[in-house]
Design a protein around this motif. Structure first.
Motif, mmCIF file in Angstrom:
data_model
loop_
_atom_site.group_PDB
_atom_site.id
_atom_site.type_symbol
_atom_site.label_atom_id
_atom_site.label_comp_id
_atom_site.label_asym_id
_atom_site.label_seq_id
_atom_site.Cartn_x
_atom_site.Cartn_y
_atom_site.Cartn_z
ATOM 1 N N LEU A 85 -2.025 1.566 -10.635
ATOM 2 C CA LEU A 85 -2.401 0.680 -9.532
ATOM 3 C C LEU A 85 -2.688 1.481 -8.272
ATOM 4 O O LEU A 85 -3.613 1.169 -7.522
ATOM 5 C CB LEU A 85 -1.297 -0.349 -9.272
ATOM 6 C CG LEU A 85 -1.543 -1.316 -8.105
ATOM 7 C CD1 LEU A 85 -2.838 -2.091 -8.317
ATOM 8 C CD2 LEU A 85 -0.371 -2.271 -7.954
ATOM 9 N N LEU A 86 -1.910 2.543 -8.027
ATOM 10 C CA LEU A 86 -2.136 3.349 -6.843
ATOM 11 C C LEU A 86 -3.546 3.924 -6.851
ATOM 12 O O LEU A 86 -4.214 3.992 -5.817
ATOM 13 C CB LEU A 86 -1.109 4.487 -6.767
ATOM 14 C CG LEU A 86 -1.224 5.410 -5.539
ATOM 15 C CD1 LEU A 86 -1.091 4.603 -4.258
ATOM 16 C CD2 LEU A 86 -0.174 6.498 -5.590
ATOM 17 N N GLY A 87 -4.022 4.318 -8.028
ATOM 18 C CA GLY A 87 -5.376 4.839 -8.115
ATOM 19 C C GLY A 87 -6.400 3.827 -7.641
ATOM 20 O O GLY A 87 -7.357 4.165 -6.939
ATOM 21 N N PHE A 88 -6.218 2.558 -7.984
ATOM 22 C CA PHE A 88 -7.121 1.509 -7.519
ATOM 23 C C PHE A 88 -7.011 1.322 -6.003
ATOM 24 O O PHE A 88 -8.015 1.201 -5.301
ATOM 25 C CB PHE A 88 -6.807 0.179 -8.208
ATOM 26 C CG PHE A 88 -7.278 0.114 -9.641
ATOM 27 C CD1 PHE A 88 -8.633 0.129 -9.948
ATOM 28 C CD2 PHE A 88 -6.356 0.037 -10.674
ATOM 29 C CE1 PHE A 88 -9.071 0.070 -11.264
ATOM 30 C CE2 PHE A 88 -6.786 -0.021 -11.995
ATOM 31 C CZ PHE A 88 -8.143 -0.004 -12.290
ATOM 32 N N LEU A 89 -5.782 1.300 -5.505
ATOM 33 C CA LEU A 89 -5.570 1.068 -4.082
ATOM 34 C C LEU A 89 -6.228 2.139 -3.235
ATOM 35 O O LEU A 89 -6.751 1.861 -2.147
ATOM 36 C CB LEU A 89 -4.067 1.010 -3.779
ATOM 37 C CG LEU A 89 -3.290 -0.154 -4.389
ATOM 38 C CD1 LEU A 89 -1.808 -0.030 -4.083
ATOM 39 C CD2 LEU A 89 -3.810 -1.480 -3.870
ATOM 40 N N GLN A 90 -6.221 3.357 -3.710
ATOM 41 C CA GLN A 90 -6.786 4.453 -2.925
ATOM 42 C C GLN A 90 -8.314 4.384 -2.880
ATOM 43 O O GLN A 90 -8.939 5.093 -2.099
ATOM 44 C CB GLN A 90 -6.322 5.787 -3.519
ATOM 45 C CG GLN A 90 -4.833 6.042 -3.252
ATOM 46 C CD GLN A 90 -4.313 7.283 -3.947
ATOM 47 O OE1 GLN A 90 -4.885 7.749 -4.915
ATOM 48 N NE2 GLN A 90 -3.228 7.823 -3.426
ATOM 49 N N HIS A 91 -8.911 3.513 -3.698
ATOM 50 C CA HIS A 91 -10.348 3.333 -3.645
ATOM 51 C C HIS A 91 -10.751 2.153 -2.756
ATOM 52 O O HIS A 91 -11.923 1.777 -2.680
ATOM 53 C CB HIS A 91 -10.926 3.123 -5.069
ATOM 54 C CG HIS A 91 -11.001 4.389 -5.847
ATOM 55 N ND1 HIS A 91 -9.952 4.873 -6.587
ATOM 56 C CD2 HIS A 91 -12.011 5.297 -5.973
ATOM 57 C CE1 HIS A 91 -10.305 6.013 -7.169
ATOM 58 N NE2 HIS A 91 -11.541 6.299 -6.811
ATOM 59 N N GLY A 92 -9.734 1.581 -2.092
ATOM 60 C CA GLY A 92 -10.035 0.517 -1.152
ATOM 61 C C GLY A 92 -10.087 -0.851 -1.788
ATOM 62 O O GLY A 92 -9.380 -1.144 -2.746
ATOM 63 N N ARG A 93 -10.999 -1.714 -1.273
ATOM 64 C CA ARG A 93 -11.097 -3.109 -1.709
ATOM 65 C C ARG A 93 -11.376 -3.202 -3.211
ATOM 66 O O ARG A 93 -12.230 -2.508 -3.757
ATOM 67 C CB ARG A 93 -12.214 -3.785 -0.920
ATOM 68 C CG ARG A 93 -12.326 -5.276 -1.123
ATOM 69 C CD ARG A 93 -13.535 -5.801 -0.348
ATOM 70 N NE ARG A 93 -13.681 -7.234 -0.511
ATOM 71 C CZ ARG A 93 -13.256 -8.135 0.363
ATOM 72 N NH1 ARG A 93 -12.628 -7.723 1.445
ATOM 73 N NH2 ARG A 93 -13.455 -9.409 0.167
ATOM 74 N N ILE A 94 -10.651 -4.107 -3.880
ATOM 75 C CA ILE A 94 -10.794 -4.278 -5.321
ATOM 76 C C ILE A 94 -11.386 -5.660 -5.594
ATOM 77 O O ILE A 94 -10.795 -6.686 -5.258
ATOM 78 C CB ILE A 94 -9.440 -4.160 -6.047
ATOM 79 C CG1 ILE A 94 -8.794 -2.821 -5.717
ATOM 80 C CG2 ILE A 94 -9.607 -4.327 -7.546
ATOM 81 C CD1 ILE A 94 -7.377 -2.699 -6.220
ATOM 82 N N ALA A 115 0.971 11.317 -8.427
ATOM 83 C CA ALA A 115 0.356 10.007 -8.603
ATOM 84 C C ALA A 115 1.287 8.871 -8.218
ATOM 85 O O ALA A 115 0.840 7.763 -7.941
ATOM 86 C CB ALA A 115 -0.083 9.838 -10.058
ATOM 87 N N ALA A 116 2.598 9.138 -8.195
ATOM 88 C CA ALA A 116 3.570 8.101 -7.858
ATOM 89 C C ALA A 116 4.004 8.147 -6.392
ATOM 90 O O ALA A 116 4.930 7.441 -5.995
ATOM 91 C CB ALA A 116 4.800 8.241 -8.752
ATOM 92 N N VAL A 117 3.338 8.972 -5.577
ATOM 93 C CA VAL A 117 3.671 9.081 -4.155
ATOM 94 C C VAL A 117 2.546 8.445 -3.343
ATOM 95 O O VAL A 117 1.459 9.016 -3.226
ATOM 96 C CB VAL A 117 3.847 10.557 -3.734
ATOM 97 C CG1 VAL A 117 4.266 10.628 -2.260
ATOM 98 C CG2 VAL A 117 4.866 11.256 -4.622
ATOM 99 N N PRO A 118 2.761 7.269 -2.765
ATOM 100 C CA PRO A 118 1.691 6.590 -2.030
ATOM 101 C C PRO A 118 1.080 7.410 -0.901
ATOM 102 O O PRO A 118 -0.103 7.266 -0.602
ATOM 103 C CB PRO A 118 2.393 5.337 -1.486
ATOM 104 C CG PRO A 118 3.439 5.039 -2.499
ATOM 105 C CD PRO A 118 3.948 6.396 -2.926
ATOM 106 N N SER A 119 1.872 8.277 -0.259
ATOM 107 C CA SER A 119 1.326 9.096 0.822
ATOM 108 C C SER A 119 0.371 10.161 0.301
ATOM 109 O O SER A 119 -0.392 10.751 1.074
ATOM 110 C CB SER A 119 2.460 9.778 1.599
ATOM 111 O OG SER A 119 3.087 10.768 0.796
ATOM 112 N N SER A 168 13.400 9.544 2.666
ATOM 113 C CA SER A 168 12.245 10.287 3.167
ATOM 114 C C SER A 168 11.431 10.743 1.962
ATOM 115 O O SER A 168 11.615 11.853 1.460
ATOM 116 C CB SER A 168 12.716 11.486 4.006
ATOM 117 O OG SER A 168 11.638 12.294 4.403
ATOM 118 N N ASP A 169 10.536 9.890 1.486
ATOM 119 C CA ASP A 169 9.911 10.159 0.184
ATOM 120 C C ASP A 169 8.426 9.829 0.095
ATOM 121 O O ASP A 169 7.872 9.706 -0.997
ATOM 122 C CB ASP A 169 10.653 9.384 -0.910
ATOM 123 C CG ASP A 169 10.455 7.867 -0.797
ATOM 124 O OD1 ASP A 169 9.923 7.409 0.232
ATOM 125 O OD2 ASP A 169 10.822 7.147 -1.747
ATOM 126 N N GLY A 170 7.758 9.678 1.239
ATOM 127 C CA GLY A 170 6.338 9.368 1.202
ATOM 128 C C GLY A 170 6.019 8.011 0.609
ATOM 129 O O GLY A 170 4.887 7.755 0.198
#
Length: 274
Positions: free
Chosen positions: A263-272, A215-219, A250-252
């Protein structure tokens, strides 16, 4: 004038990789051979090294098996003598050997936990840099690549001892880079994020821990040892001839992300909508 691809060509160079029998070390050793280097393979497990040596030789490169416990400075010196006798000189040193030992809260880690990890992760790197670095300084060139970790770049709960050693490796890298630059020796660190290896198996096998880490890896992906190879080949050769004292991450995207898993969970769903 050399082409861009020529800058990544390691033909005619010799390299040594510690902790080469598995994980990141194994992938790096194979990658260096694919790029054209002859490779000295150093670890404690002779059988695994011999299998790897066969793979290196199948690529048309020379392989040297060095059974060595990096915790023993005398064994490192003997490995150096054997390497110089076989290869004549060393162009690239990859200090990869390392480990975690026991993980847990700071107050639960005893001094034996600290001593073991300090010896394996930091002291072995110091000894290898001292022996092989002296050779490179004397001959006027070489590239040292110290494998650190993103654990050394910030606070790392449950892994205080490991994080301290990896931070120290980065500090050592920058100091040696400054001291050896005039001699033509470059020293850089590489800081991978979470990578699937024997070292991380226990963490990633736990569903809750694995989900928390991911969950903490943006990639959105845990790394593979092969993800590290290109960075090492870059740091080993002329492509990075102006680079020294750096720490390549090198950490994604893990260390550049400060918003937290929620917050990453929200970002992965696109526009907020706000």
């Amino acid at each position: 004038m050399a082409s861009a691809l020529d800058l990544f060509d390691l033909k005619g160079k010799t390299a040594l990789v510690t902790g080469a029998s598995r994980g990141i070390g194994r992938a790096v050793a194979t990658g260096l051979a694919e790029a054209g280097a002859d490779v000295a393979l150093l670890a404690r497990g002779t059988t695994a090294l011999e299998r790897l040596a066969g793979e290196v030789e199948s690529l048309g490169r020379r392989a040297l098996v060095l059974t060595c416990d990096v915790n023993d400075s005398d064994q490192i010196r003997q490995a150096a003598r054997t390497t110089f006798a076989e290869f004549g000189a060393l162009d690239v040193l990859v200090n990869n050997a390392g480990g975690i030992g026991h993980a847990g809260p700071f107050l639960d880690l005893d001094f034996d936990d600290w001593r073991r990890v300090l010896r394996l992760n930091l002291e072995s790197t110091v000894h290898a840099c001292h022996v092989f670095g002296a050779h490179m300084v004397e001959r006027g060139g070489g590239s040292v690549i110290n494998i650190s970790s993103i654990a050394g770049l910030g606070g790392t709960p449950m892994l205080a001892h490991y994080a301290v050693t990896k931070a120290a490796v980065i500090s050592l890298t920058r100091t040696l880079a400054a001291e050896w630059a005039a001699a033509g020796v470059r020293v850089n660190a590489l800081a991978p994020g979470w990578v699937r290896t024997d070292l991380t198996r226990a963490f990633l096998a736990d569903p809750d821990a694995s989900a928390g880490l991911l969950a903490a890896v943006p990639s959105g992906a845990i790394g593979d040892p092969s993800d590290v190879v290109g960075s090492v080949v870059y740091l080993a050769g002329d492509a990075s001839r102006g680079v020294t004292g750096s720490c390549l991450v090198s950490d994604g995207g893990t260390t550049c992300f400060v918003g937290g898993p929620q917050l990453l969970g929200f970002l992965q769903h696109g526009r907020i909508p706000v």
